[in-house]
Write a protein that holds these residues in place. Structure first.
Motif, PDB file in Angstrom:
ATOM      1  N   SER A   1       0.842  -1.211   0.000  1.00 18.74           N
ATOM      2  CA  SER A   1       0.000   0.000   0.000  1.00 18.74           C
ATOM      3  C   SER A   1       0.871   1.253   0.000  1.00 18.74           C
ATOM      4  CB  SER A   1      -0.930   0.010   1.213  1.00 18.74           C
ATOM      5  OG  SER A   1      -1.888  -1.001   1.105  1.00 18.74           O
ATOM      6  N   LEU A   2       1.941   1.223   0.767  1.00 20.14           N
ATOM      7  CA  LEU A   2       2.860   2.374   0.799  1.00 20.14           C
ATOM      8  C   LEU A   2       3.596   2.517  -0.527  1.00 20.14           C
ATOM      9  CD1 LEU A   2       4.202   2.025   4.436  1.00 20.14           C
ATOM     10  CD2 LEU A   2       2.804   3.902   3.541  1.00 20.14           C
ATOM     11  N   TRP A   3       3.961   1.410  -1.147  1.00 16.72           N
ATOM     12  CA  TRP A   3       4.625   1.461  -2.453  1.00 16.72           C
ATOM     13  C   TRP A   3       3.697   2.151  -3.468  1.00 16.72           C
ATOM     14  CZ3 TRP A   3       3.882  -0.538  -7.414  1.00 16.72           C
ATOM     15  CH2 TRP A   3       4.985  -0.488  -8.259  1.00 16.72           C
ATOM     16  N   ALA A   4       2.424   1.769  -3.459  1.00 19.26           N
ATOM     17  CA  ALA A   4       1.455   2.386  -4.368  1.00 19.26           C
ATOM     18  C   ALA A   4       1.253   3.862  -4.034  1.00 19.26           C
ATOM     19  CB  ALA A   4       0.128   1.630  -4.310  1.00 19.26           C
ATOM     20  N   ALA A   5       1.236   4.195  -2.742  1.00 17.35           N
ATOM     21  CA  ALA A   5       1.119   5.601  -2.333  1.00 17.35           C
ATOM     22  C   ALA A   5       2.306   6.401  -2.848  1.00 17.35           C
ATOM     23  CB  ALA A   5       1.018   5.703  -0.812  1.00 17.35           C
ATOM     24  N   MET A   6       3.494   5.797  -2.819  1.00 19.17           N
ATOM     25  CA  MET A   6       4.687   6.455  -3.344  1.00 19.17           C
ATOM     26  C   MET A   6       4.556   6.687  -4.856  1.00 19.17           C
ATOM     27  SD  MET A   6       8.485   5.019  -3.977  1.00 19.17           S
ATOM     28  CE  MET A   6       7.692   3.965  -5.157  1.00 19.17           C
ATOM     29  N   ILE A   7       3.974   5.745  -5.545  1.00 15.19           N
ATOM     30  CA  ILE A   7       3.751   5.911  -6.988  1.00 15.19           C
ATOM     31  C   ILE A   7       2.791   7.080  -7.218  1.00 15.19           C
ATOM     32  CG2 ILE A   7       2.817   4.830  -9.073  1.00 15.19           C
ATOM     33  CD1 ILE A   7       5.582   3.747  -8.143  1.00 15.19           C
ATOM     34  N   PHE A   8       1.740   7.186  -6.414  1.00 17.34           N
ATOM     35  CA  PHE A   8       0.786   8.292  -6.541  1.00 17.34           C
ATOM     36  C   PHE A   8       1.483   9.633  -6.318  1.00 17.34           C
ATOM     37  CE2 PHE A   8      -2.212  11.404  -5.000  1.00 17.34           C
ATOM     38  CZ  PHE A   8      -3.289  11.273  -5.861  1.00 17.34           C
ATOM     39  N   THR A   9       2.261   9.758  -5.229  1.00 16.63           N
ATOM     40  CA  THR A   9       2.927  11.037  -4.961  1.00 16.63           C
ATOM     41  C   THR A   9       4.005  11.331  -6.003  1.00 16.63           C
ATOM     42  OG1 THR A   9       4.446  10.023  -3.354  1.00 16.63           O
ATOM     43  CG2 THR A   9       2.420  11.028  -2.488  1.00 16.63           C
ATOM     44  N   GLY A  10       4.656  10.277  -6.492  1.00 16.00           N
ATOM     45  CA  GLY A  10       5.634  10.474  -7.567  1.00 16.00           C
ATOM     46  C   GLY A  10       4.970  10.941  -8.846  1.00 16.00           C
ATOM     47  N   CYS A  11       3.812  10.378  -9.139  1.00 16.35           N
ATOM     48  CA  CYS A  11       3.042  10.806 -10.308  1.00 16.35           C
ATOM     49  C   CYS A  11       2.572  12.255 -10.120  1.00 16.35           C
ATOM     50  CB  CYS A  11       1.863   9.863 -10.499  1.00 16.35           C
ATOM     51  SG  CYS A  11       0.985  10.020 -12.051  1.00 16.35           S
ATOM     52  N   GLY A  12       2.156  12.586  -8.895  1.00 17.98           N
ATOM     53  CA  GLY A  12       1.766  13.966  -8.592  1.00 17.98           C
ATOM     54  C   GLY A  12       2.928  14.924  -8.752  1.00 17.98           C
ATOM     55  N   PHE A  13       4.118  14.481  -8.398  1.00 17.49           N
ATOM     56  CA  PHE A  13       5.328  15.285  -8.577  1.00 17.49           C
ATOM     57  C   PHE A  13       5.604  15.525 -10.063  1.00 17.49           C
ATOM     58  CE2 PHE A  13       9.874  15.432  -9.465  1.00 17.49           C
ATOM     59  CZ  PHE A  13      10.289  16.483  -8.656  1.00 17.49           C
ATOM     60  N   LEU A  14       5.505  14.468 -10.856  1.00 14.11           N
ATOM     61  CA  LEU A  14       5.814  14.573 -12.286  1.00 14.11           C
ATOM     62  C   LEU A  14       4.762  15.347 -13.071  1.00 14.11           C
ATOM     63  CD1 LEU A  14       7.086  10.953 -13.000  1.00 14.11           C
ATOM     64  CD2 LEU A  14       8.458  13.048 -12.868  1.00 14.11           C
ATOM     65  N   PHE A  15       3.507  15.143 -12.721  1.00 12.48           N
ATOM     66  CA  PHE A  15       2.404  15.743 -13.474  1.00 12.48           C
ATOM     67  C   PHE A  15       1.651  16.716 -12.572  1.00 12.48           C
ATOM     68  CE2 PHE A  15       3.027  11.345 -14.999  1.00 12.48           C
ATOM     69  CZ  PHE A  15       3.550  11.635 -16.247  1.00 12.48           C
ATOM     70  N   GLN A  16       2.180  17.910 -12.456  1.00 10.48           N
ATOM     71  CA  GLN A  16       1.673  18.902 -11.507  1.00 10.48           C
ATOM     72  C   GLN A  16       0.217  19.281 -11.719  1.00 10.48           C
ATOM     73  OE1 GLN A  16       5.059  21.714 -12.220  1.00 10.48           O
ATOM     74  NE2 GLN A  16       4.689  22.116 -10.059  1.00 10.48           N
ATOM     75  N   LYS A  17      -0.234  19.314 -12.945  1.00 12.85           N
ATOM     76  CA  LYS A  17      -1.573  19.829 -13.232  1.00 12.85           C
ATOM     77  C   LYS A  17      -2.607  18.741 -13.489  1.00 12.85           C
ATOM     78  CE  LYS A  17       0.171  24.143 -15.137  1.00 12.85           C
ATOM     79  NZ  LYS A  17       0.213  25.024 -16.302  1.00 12.85           N
ATOM     80  N   LEU A  18      -2.213  17.496 -13.400  1.00 15.32           N
ATOM     81  CA  LEU A  18      -3.119  16.389 -13.654  1.00 15.32           C
ATOM     82  C   LEU A  18      -4.156  16.297 -12.540  1.00 15.32           C
ATOM     83  CD1 LEU A  18      -3.167  14.257 -15.921  1.00 15.32           C
ATOM     84  CD2 LEU A  18      -1.943  12.743 -14.383  1.00 15.32           C
ATOM     85  N   LYS A  19      -5.403  16.091 -12.908  1.00  7.73           N
ATOM     86  CA  LYS A  19      -6.474  15.980 -11.914  1.00  7.73           C
ATOM     87  C   LYS A  19      -6.260  14.740 -11.048  1.00  7.73           C
ATOM     88  CE  LYS A  19      -9.789  18.610 -14.508  1.00  7.73           C
ATOM     89  NZ  LYS A  19     -11.022  18.642 -15.268  1.00  7.73           N
ATOM     90  N   THR A  20      -6.781  14.805  -9.855  1.00  8.15           N
ATOM     91  CA  THR A  20      -6.588  13.747  -8.862  1.00  8.15           C
ATOM     92  C   THR A  20      -7.007  12.379  -9.393  1.00  8.15           C
ATOM     93  OG1 THR A  20      -6.905  15.331  -7.073  1.00  8.15           O
ATOM     94  CG2 THR A  20      -7.208  13.003  -6.529  1.00  8.15           C
ATOM     95  N   MET A  21      -8.173  12.292  -9.975  1.00 13.28           N
ATOM     96  CA  MET A  21      -8.664  10.992 -10.445  1.00 13.28           C
ATOM     97  C   MET A  21      -7.764  10.428 -11.540  1.00 13.28           C
ATOM     98  SD  MET A  21     -11.000  10.358  -8.403  1.00 13.28           S
ATOM     99  CE  MET A  21     -12.064   9.078  -8.971  1.00 13.28           C
TER     100      MET A  21
END
Length: 140
Positions: free
Chosen positions: A48-68
Motif C-alpha cells: 500500500s505504501l509502495w502504491a502511495a509512493m507511486i501516486f505522490t511520484g506521479c503527482g510530482f511529475l504531473f503537476q496539473k493532472l487531476k486527482t482521479m
C-alpha cells in the motif's frame, strides 16, 4: 458547481517530493519493524505504501493532472508491475535479485497486492481531494 474529483490544481513539487521520500521511509520502516506490526496489516502495508509512493511520484511529475487521473495512471502503473511478475526470464529475475530491483519489480504475482495497491492509491487520492476541498472552502 464543481465536484471534488473535477478540481484542477497545480501541485507543489516540493511537497510531493517530501511526501514521496516520507513514504519511502515508512515503507522501508514497515519491513524493518514488521515484527511489531499487527498480522492483519503486515502483509499489505508495504505494498500500500509502495502504491502511495507511486501516486505522490506521479503527482510530482504531473503537476496539473487531476486527482482521479493521477490515481488511474498510478493504478495502471502498479498493476503493470504486478502483472510483469508473472514473467520470469533470467535477465529480469537477475534484476529482481538485487535489493532495488526487488523493491521496484517485486518477485511474484499476488492478487492481494492488487488490493493493497488500490487501497494505497485510493487513500492518497482521498487525502488530496480532502485537502483541495478544504482549500476551496477557505477561498470562498
Amino acid at each position: 458547481m464543481e465536484t471534488g474529483y473535477q478540481f484542477s490544481m497545480k501541485r507543489n513539487r516540493w511537497i510531493y517530493a517530501a511526501f514521496t521520500l516520507l513514504i519511502i521511509g515508512l515503507g522501508l520502516g514497515s519491513r524493518a519493524f514488521s515484527s511489531v506490526l499487527p498480522d492483519a496489516v503486515n502483509p499489505y502495508l508495504g505494498d500500500s505504501l509502495w502504491a502511495a509512493m507511486i501516486f505522490t511520484g506521479c503527482g510530482f511529475l504531473f503537476q496539473k493532472l487531476k486527482t482521479m487521473m493521477t490515481g488511474i495512471i498510478s493504478l495502471i502503473f502498479c498493476f503493470i508491475i504486478e502483472i510483469s511478475q508473472l514473467y520470469h526470464a533470467e535477465w529480469i529475475d537477475r534484476i529482481r535479485d538485487t535489493s532495488l530491483g526487488g523493491l521496484v519489480l517485486g518477485y511474484g504475482f499476488l492478487w492481494s497486492d492488487i488490493g493493497a495497491y488500490t487501497v494505497g492509491i485510493t487513500a492518497c487520492a482521498a487525502i488530496e481531494l480532502l485537502v483541495l476541498e478544504i482549500k476551496k472552502r477557505r477561498n470562498m
